[in-house]
Design an enzyme around this catalytic site. Structure first.
Site, PDB file in Angstrom:
ATOM      1  N   SER A   1      49.014  50.380  58.289  1.00  0.00           N
ATOM      2  CA  SER A   1      47.619  50.065  58.597  1.00  0.00           C
ATOM      3  C   SER A   1      46.676  50.263  57.421  1.00  0.00           C
ATOM      4  CB  SER A   1      47.128  50.903  59.790  1.00  0.00           C
ATOM      5  OG  SER A   1      47.084  52.276  59.448  1.00  0.00           O
TER       6      SER A   1
ATOM      7  N   LYS B   1      42.139  56.647  58.486  1.00  0.00           N
ATOM      8  CA  LYS B   1      41.391  55.391  58.432  1.00  0.00           C
ATOM      9  C   LYS B   1      40.130  55.565  57.582  1.00  0.00           C
ATOM     10  CE  LYS B   1      43.993  52.861  61.134  1.00  0.00           C
ATOM     11  NZ  LYS B   1      45.140  53.757  60.965  1.00  0.00           N
TER      12      LYS B   1
END
Length: 247
Positions: free
Chosen positions: A168, A206
């Site tokens: 990701s 993230k």
């Protein structure tokens, strides 16, 4: 490794598909797991998908396929035929959301750790687990092993390391099996890459963006969607300060 709720959901879907060949609805899953909202079901479905236990088939309502069952299941259950929805499986869609978290690390076991690499004045940092999707946050509290890093990577504050699982953050140069170095802290600026605790249950690596009163957690991969949370749903655990990669 799955949470108890994720395992219950996987077995419920598997049981219903063996009975009828049709996955249960989100409402049926919510009732079966005694949850108050379908958002929790959605997070678990995405987590199970990213861990490879299920897959969602595009362009069809309630189109789920159970790919595998946990290794802890009895052999007879794991080896039994897994029911699929009618019609041949189709490729996964290009976009999918994510439900990230931390899983117990194994990357450093049985191989030489960077202790065998000599840095002048090297600093030892504890590796606390693996940052991934769909598995318990508790592993972030487990001291797996130590990694030695250059001293200028850990200037000031307390640091820990996490092994990276998944893709990701590939466009930020963070690849699977990298070891990220995190400075502990509860604050971060917009644009920082952080370890964030989501709704007190799951963690993710993230990029954090502040959007008015909301917080966005951005993946660095177009296959994963940006997710928006209220400020009371996110707790920053630390900020990325370095990365170790083995070739």
């Amino acid at each position: 490794m799955l949470t108890a709720k994720q395992k219950d959901l996987l077995l419920f879907i598997h049981s219903r598909m063996q009975e009828s060949g049709i996955p249960p609805s989100f409402d049926e899953m919510k009732v079966a797991l005694n949850l108050k909202s379908k958002s929790g079901i959605h997070r678990m479905i995405v987590g199970l998908e990213e861990r490879g236990f299920i897959r969602r088939l595009p362009n069809r309502a309630r189109a789920l396929e159970v790919v595998k069952l946990p290794d802890s299941m009895p052999a007879a259950s794991r080896n039994s035929k897994v029911a699929s929805p009618p019609a041949a499986p189709q490729p996964l869609p290009a976009e999918r959301s994510f439900t990230p978290s931390v899983v117990e690390g194994s990357y450093g076991r049985g191989i030489a750790t960077p202790k065998s690499t000599s840095y002048r004045g090297a600093v030892s940092v504890p590796v606390m687990g693996r940052i991934a999707a769909g598995v318990p946050i508790e592993a972030i509290q487990n001291h797996e092993y130590d990694i030695e890093v250059p001293p200028d990577m850990v200037l000031g504050g307390e640091h820990f390391a996490l092994e990276v699982k998944g893709d990701s953050m590939i466009n930020a140069g963070i690849l699977e099996n990298d070891v990220v170095i995190i400075r502990r802290g509860e604050t971060a600026g917009s644009g920082d890459i952080v370890v964030a605790l989501v709704e007190g249950e799951e963690a993710t690596l993230k990029r954090l963006r502040r959007k008015g009163a909301s917080i966005a957690l951005e993946a660095a991969n177009p296959a994963y969607e940006t997710r928006i949370f209220g400020p009371d749903q996110i707790n920053v655990q630390g900020k990325l300060v370095g990365l170790i990669r083995r070739y």
